[in-house]
Design an enzyme around this catalytic site. Sequence first.
Site, PDB file in Angstrom:
ATOM      1  N   HIS A  73       9.939  84.745 109.825  1.00  0.00           N
ATOM      2  CA  HIS A  73       9.991  85.784 110.855  1.00  0.00           C
ATOM      3  C   HIS A  73       9.283  85.265 112.110  1.00  0.00           C
ATOM      4  O   HIS A  73       8.350  84.452 112.017  1.00  0.00           O
ATOM      5  CB  HIS A  73       9.312  87.051 110.324  1.00  0.00           C
ATOM      6  CG  HIS A  73       9.506  88.262 111.180  1.00  0.00           C
ATOM      7  ND1 HIS A  73      10.740  88.693 111.609  1.00  0.00           N
ATOM      8  CD2 HIS A  73       8.606  89.140 111.695  1.00  0.00           C
ATOM      9  CE1 HIS A  73      10.597  89.780 112.338  1.00  0.00           C
ATOM     10  NE2 HIS A  73       9.322  90.075 112.405  1.00  0.00           N
ATOM     11  N   ASN A 106       4.643  91.972 116.064  1.00  0.00           N
ATOM     12  CA  ASN A 106       5.866  91.945 115.269  1.00  0.00           C
ATOM     13  C   ASN A 106       6.949  92.672 116.053  1.00  0.00           C
ATOM     14  O   ASN A 106       6.789  93.857 116.370  1.00  0.00           O
ATOM     15  CB  ASN A 106       5.617  92.639 113.922  1.00  0.00           C
ATOM     16  CG  ASN A 106       6.808  92.526 112.986  1.00  0.00           C
ATOM     17  OD1 ASN A 106       7.933  92.305 113.411  1.00  0.00           O
ATOM     18  ND2 ASN A 106       6.551  92.682 111.700  1.00  0.00           N
TER      19      ASN A 106
END
Length: 514
Positions: A148, A176
């Site tokens: 990610h 994030n």
Amino acid sequence: MVRQVMITRDVCPEGAYQVRLCHDGRWQTILIDDLLPCDRYRRLVYSQAAHRQLWVPFIEKAVAKMYGCYESLVAGRAVEGLSILTGAPCDTLELEMDGREPLDEDLVWAQLLSSRMAGFLMGASCGGGANNTITDRAYQAVGLRPRHAYSIMDVQAVPSVAGGKGSGHRLVRLRNPWGRFSWRGDWSDESSLWTPALRSQLQPNGATDGVFWMCFGDVCKYFDSIDICKVRQNWHECRIEGKFPATGALTDDLTVILVTVTEPTEVELCLYQSGHRSSAHDSHSHHKLDLFVAVFGFNGLVGRLVCESKRQVKSFVSCHEILEPGVYAVVTISFNHWHNGVSDCPPYLLAIHSSKIMLTERVSPPRYIIADCLIGLALARGRKHECSEGITAYYLTKHWSGLVVMVENRHPTTYAQVICNCMDSVNVVSTRSTLKTADSIPPLHRQIVIVLTHLEGTGGMIIHYQLTHRATHQRSLNDWGNNGVMSGLEGSRDSEHIPVLDNSVRELHSPRPL
């Protein structure tokens, strides 16, 4: 940045929108309509933005059109997206080392601080490295998502509570992009390490979901790389298209860029290859090239090495330098397509970014330009080994994605004969079509004996080499010929090179005078 990307900024009654993107180093304007994929509940299937803003799915659709379909956008790294949106030079700081040398955390931290001060865009990739040993469950236990990408929003060096000279904490603020799932370790929102003063300084508006602080040590532990996009104001850029020769033979496609600098100038050079993510069925779409770009002083011949990129099997490579007034040669190199079934000349694009205006000129290079460049590179960066009096070998492996072996014969009257055996190497391709070679190097000459290149960037690579040498007054290889240790390869007892240097490699591997 969004204003530069979205050319059409107002609602268009006809539903047509223009998006400007940098595709493989080339600026393109993509025309899209306003039809977006939705599910049966009329919700967007792919990217969405807060407050139902449309610029995010519009940019995504333009990139999907550029690469052929939405499926082509699966996976990737932050550096790729930053390059597409900005066209600016990008760099990657590797945090996962291969075990041969430790990570220099002080150097990486200094680069992060300087990038923050310069206002560069930064991102970090989590858990996608080839040498990663942390399990998915371990990542999830600390609130991170493996494979990610995260945005780096801030970098701060703060004093410790105890104080004292040299004490302090190195903290990195990350986000994030999902807007949820935050770090749960040291310096997380609920960590006891926060003092009221530090929390007031670094979290004045309180905790935000998906945004968190980590200590730099944990960043190095859980993340495999940091990407830096060097967006600058008031810089100049020049983009030059070219082709790599299909072999080492000098062709009209082999060119060198001369750069004339009239005042001290900071430059960034980026070399891109085409079609690394394309779904088109062309000869290059499934074969990623090794890329290398270097800058040399130039006065009609190749001079001293000024700067160079790493040689890597990647979509692009880059290098940076401050050039003093003078004339320089920019040389672009790729090898792993020579004997890999690619018959035509793969295209590339060279982007030159500079703080001051420079003069660039495309010229036909001297005949042995690639050999002279590799010799200069081996002398400047290679590992030197004295084989015997008057015979020196240089091995170039660091940041080279393969191997270069160059042998220098300083004897005034005798030949240096060498056998280079790389037969135990794995996942590499040789410029000489074989992993074992023999050469007779004349007095007062140097020769690029062999160049090995990482064949497939997604797989591992093993480089193993052994050099045997002797000094002799005989020009031919004699007992090392067809019936000797080199039996089975093209050549004979009277040969000076086994395999024979044909037109495809002669200009790279022919001996060059000292």
